[in-house]
Design a protein around this motif. Structure first.
Motif, short mmCIF file in Angstrom:
data_model
loop_
_atom_site.label_atom_id
_atom_site.label_comp_id
_atom_site.label_asym_id
_atom_site.label_seq_id
_atom_site.Cartn_x
_atom_site.Cartn_y
_atom_site.Cartn_z
N THR A 171 0.83 -1.20 0.00
CA THR A 171 0.00 0.00 0.00
C THR A 171 0.86 1.25 0.00
O THR A 171 0.38 2.34 0.29
CB THR A 171 -0.91 0.02 1.24
OG1 THR A 171 -0.09 -0.08 2.42
CG2 THR A 171 -1.90 -1.14 1.22
N ASP A 218 -11.27 -11.65 -2.95
CA ASP A 218 -10.42 -10.58 -2.44
C ASP A 218 -10.91 -9.21 -2.88
O ASP A 218 -11.92 -9.08 -3.55
CB ASP A 218 -8.95 -10.80 -2.84
CG ASP A 218 -8.81 -11.09 -4.33
OD1 ASP A 218 -9.73 -10.72 -5.10
OD2 ASP A 218 -7.80 -11.69 -4.74
N SER A 219 -10.18 -8.19 -2.51
CA SER A 219 -10.58 -6.81 -2.76
C SER A 219 -10.20 -6.37 -4.16
O SER A 219 -9.02 -6.32 -4.51
CB SER A 219 -9.91 -5.88 -1.74
OG SER A 219 -10.01 -4.53 -2.14
N ARG A 237 -10.52 -3.36 -5.22
CA ARG A 237 -9.87 -2.05 -5.09
C ARG A 237 -8.37 -2.19 -4.87
O ARG A 237 -7.59 -1.31 -5.20
CB ARG A 237 -10.49 -1.25 -3.94
CG ARG A 237 -11.92 -0.79 -4.21
CD ARG A 237 -12.45 0.07 -3.08
NE ARG A 237 -12.25 -0.61 -1.81
CZ ARG A 237 -11.72 -0.05 -0.73
NH1 ARG A 237 -11.32 1.21 -0.75
NH2 ARG A 237 -11.59 -0.74 0.40
N THR A 238 -7.96 -3.32 -4.29
CA THR A 238 -6.54 -3.57 -4.09
C THR A 238 -5.90 -4.21 -5.31
O THR A 238 -4.82 -3.80 -5.75
CB THR A 238 -6.32 -4.48 -2.87
OG1 THR A 238 -6.80 -3.82 -1.70
CG2 THR A 238 -4.84 -4.82 -2.69
N TRP A 239 -6.56 -5.21 -5.89
CA TRP A 239 -5.90 -6.08 -6.84
C TRP A 239 -6.22 -5.84 -8.31
O TRP A 239 -5.50 -6.32 -9.18
CB TRP A 239 -6.23 -7.53 -6.50
CG TRP A 239 -5.68 -7.94 -5.17
CD1 TRP A 239 -6.37 -8.09 -4.00
CD2 TRP A 239 -4.31 -8.23 -4.86
NE1 TRP A 239 -5.52 -8.46 -2.98
CE2 TRP A 239 -4.25 -8.56 -3.49
CE3 TRP A 239 -3.14 -8.25 -5.61
CZ2 TRP A 239 -3.06 -8.90 -2.84
CZ3 TRP A 239 -1.95 -8.60 -4.97
CH2 TRP A 239 -1.92 -8.92 -3.61
N ASP A 299 -15.29 -3.13 -4.22
CA ASP A 299 -15.25 -4.42 -3.55
C ASP A 299 -16.66 -4.98 -3.53
O ASP A 299 -17.57 -4.37 -2.95
CB ASP A 299 -14.75 -4.27 -2.11
CG ASP A 299 -13.28 -3.84 -2.03
OD1 ASP A 299 -12.57 -3.99 -3.05
OD2 ASP A 299 -12.86 -3.37 -0.96
N THR A 326 -16.49 -8.90 0.31
CA THR A 326 -15.05 -8.87 0.02
C THR A 326 -14.49 -7.51 0.39
O THR A 326 -15.22 -6.51 0.44
CB THR A 326 -14.75 -9.14 -1.47
OG1 THR A 326 -15.14 -8.00 -2.26
CG2 THR A 326 -15.49 -10.37 -1.97
N GLY A 327 -13.18 -7.46 0.63
CA GLY A 327 -12.53 -6.18 0.93
C GLY A 327 -13.22 -5.45 2.06
O GLY A 327 -13.52 -6.02 3.12
N ASP A 328 -13.51 -4.17 1.84
CA ASP A 328 -14.14 -3.34 2.86
C ASP A 328 -15.65 -3.24 2.70
O ASP A 328 -16.30 -2.50 3.45
CB ASP A 328 -13.53 -1.94 2.84
CG ASP A 328 -12.09 -1.92 3.34
OD1 ASP A 328 -11.77 -2.74 4.22
OD2 ASP A 328 -11.29 -1.11 2.84
#
Length: 434
Positions: free
Chosen positions: A17, A139-140, A142-144, A162, A166-168
């Motif tokens: 991050t 999984d997220s 927004r991350t991946w 997300d 998942t995620g947030d």
């Protein structure tokens, strides 16, 4: 696609991050994406499909390995001023692209709290926007999901979120396509609201399982286009049958063997689609009948190979964790026949998880009926639109994305195709769809 979920549930690496992650503009004008990867590493991607994993060498110098292999490729990334967004890639200077970022919270079906992000190219003019509908991953996004940066780096906005569970985001993880489609509609509404006057053409892009969800969402709202990446126009149960057949054909088996293997796949499909209440007698009989056949160990499918080694008791117990309200008999064609939104379907010719043969035949029939569908098959690509090499154990190891894959998605979102796209074999609709 179901098998990809199992893998995601078994292992999900934490994401970087820090300031390394971002979209960059190289001095030669090309874009470069730096994304999180396995713990302690990063991944670079070029718009032409080239990619490599970055391993920290010393300080802010990172050495690259080729694709998803462990072989050095001679490339190096040096973050000369990470905080400012300066780096060199293979000796070429680059600067982070100052994307316009809007983080948001919005409401999905049933009042579920969903967390998303709109990323726009720099500037104030109108741009097309792609709402990213991801697959069965747990999984997220927004991350991946690196496309949240690759699209805006090429002049196309992207909304990533997300999905529920998942995620947030709140809610329970589900594979109920109707619920997920309503969430995608809510995501599109949120993207339009945040973009305001900058919103031009707005459409969906669904990958893998998202290839079922995105077209369904487009029947429930105004969408200017739909892009499907390695999705299917068949049901999840048909996907497993097609995968069993395709993989056995690759190993040289004929239709007589495939017919026998389908007895196994159909029994497993009945077990899953009945909520673990039926099909056990059929599976036991098929396993007893074929368990010692030379081809038995080569039966894979999308999910059959996960179930075959398990006892009935283990299936009943472990299977409970994977009852996600999947519509096993989902009728994709009923949705696609009534969808007159222009669509681009991008398929992998060597996809063993979601084989494209029957889907392509069905899409061709819809094209013949005058529906605005464009198809492209990348002949060397597998699921995820990556090309690969085979290792000593016979396992596929990805080396890159097919050339033209990402560029074609960008162009379609913008409203005009400019072929060729690598080795992609394009079939256009009878009438222009853009």
């Amino acid at each position: 696609m179901f098998s990809l979920l199992f893998a995601a549930l078994l292992a999900s690496a934490p994401a970087a991050t820090d300031c390394h992650v971002g979209a960059y503009r190289l001095a030669d004008g090309q874009s470069l994406d730096i994304a999180p990867s396995d713990e302690g590493t990063l991944r670079w991607r070029r718009i032409d499909g080239a990619s490599g994993q970055l391993h920290r060498d010393h300080d802010d110098s990172w050495k690259s390995t080729f694709g998803w292999t462990d072989r050095p490729d001679g490339k190096e990334v040096v973050f000369t001023d990470c905080a400012k967004g300066d780096l060199t890639f293979g000796g070429i200077a680059a600067r982070r692209i100052p994307l316009e970022v809007h983080d948001t919270v919005f409401t999905g079906e049933g009042g579920t709290r969903l967390v998303g992000r709109l990323m726009l190219p720099p500037g104030s003019g109108k741009v097309p926007i792609v709402v990213l509908v991801h697959g069965s991953e747990h999984d997220s996004a927004r991350t991946w999901d690196f496309m949240q940066r690759q699209f805006p780096a090429e002049g196309v906005g992207a909304f990533v979120y997300d999905k529920r569970g998942t995620g947030d985001s709140a809610g329970e993880y589900t594979q109920d396509y109707s619920v997920l489609a309503n969430d995608a509609v809510a995501a599109m509404n949120e993207a339009r609201k945040l973009a305001g006057d900058r919103a031009g053409r707005v459409g969906f892009r669904g990958g893998s399982q998202g290839g079922w969800v995105a077209p369904l969402a487009a029947t429930r709202t105004r969408a200017d286009f739909v892009i499907v990446g390695y999705g299917l126009a068949i049901s999840p149960l048909e996907e497993d049958r097609e995968a069993v057949a395709f993989q056995l054909k690759l190993k040289g088996y004929d239709q007589s063997v495939i017919d026998k293997a389908w007895e196994l796949s159909d029994a497993i499909g009945l077990i899953l689609s009945s909520g673990l209440t039926q099909g056990f007698d059929q599976l036991d009989a098929a396993r007893a009948k074929y368990g010692k056949e030379p081809w038995y160990e080569d039966v894979r499918g999308d999910f059959s190979y996960l179930v075959l080694p398990l006892s009935d008791a283990d299936i009943r117990e472990k299977g409970k964790a994977y009852m996600f309200h999947t519509p096993w008999h989902y009728d994709s064609m009923a949705v696609l026949r009534k969808l007159h939104t222009p669509q681009l379907w991008m398929l992998g010719g060597l996809d063993i998880d979601a084989p494209s043969g029957e889907t392509l035949r069905r899409l061709t029939s819809l094209q013949a009926d005058g529906l605005p569908i464009t198809t492209v098959v990348f002949p060397k690509a597998e699921h995820g639109m990556t090309e690969f090499e085979t290792d000593a154990k016979g396992e596929r190891v990805s080396t890159r994305y097919s050339e033209g894959y990402m560029r074609m998605a960008v162009d379609y979102a913008k409203g005009a195709l400019h072929p060729p796209y690598g080795e992609g074999r394009i079939t256009s609709p009878a009438k222009p769809s853009l």
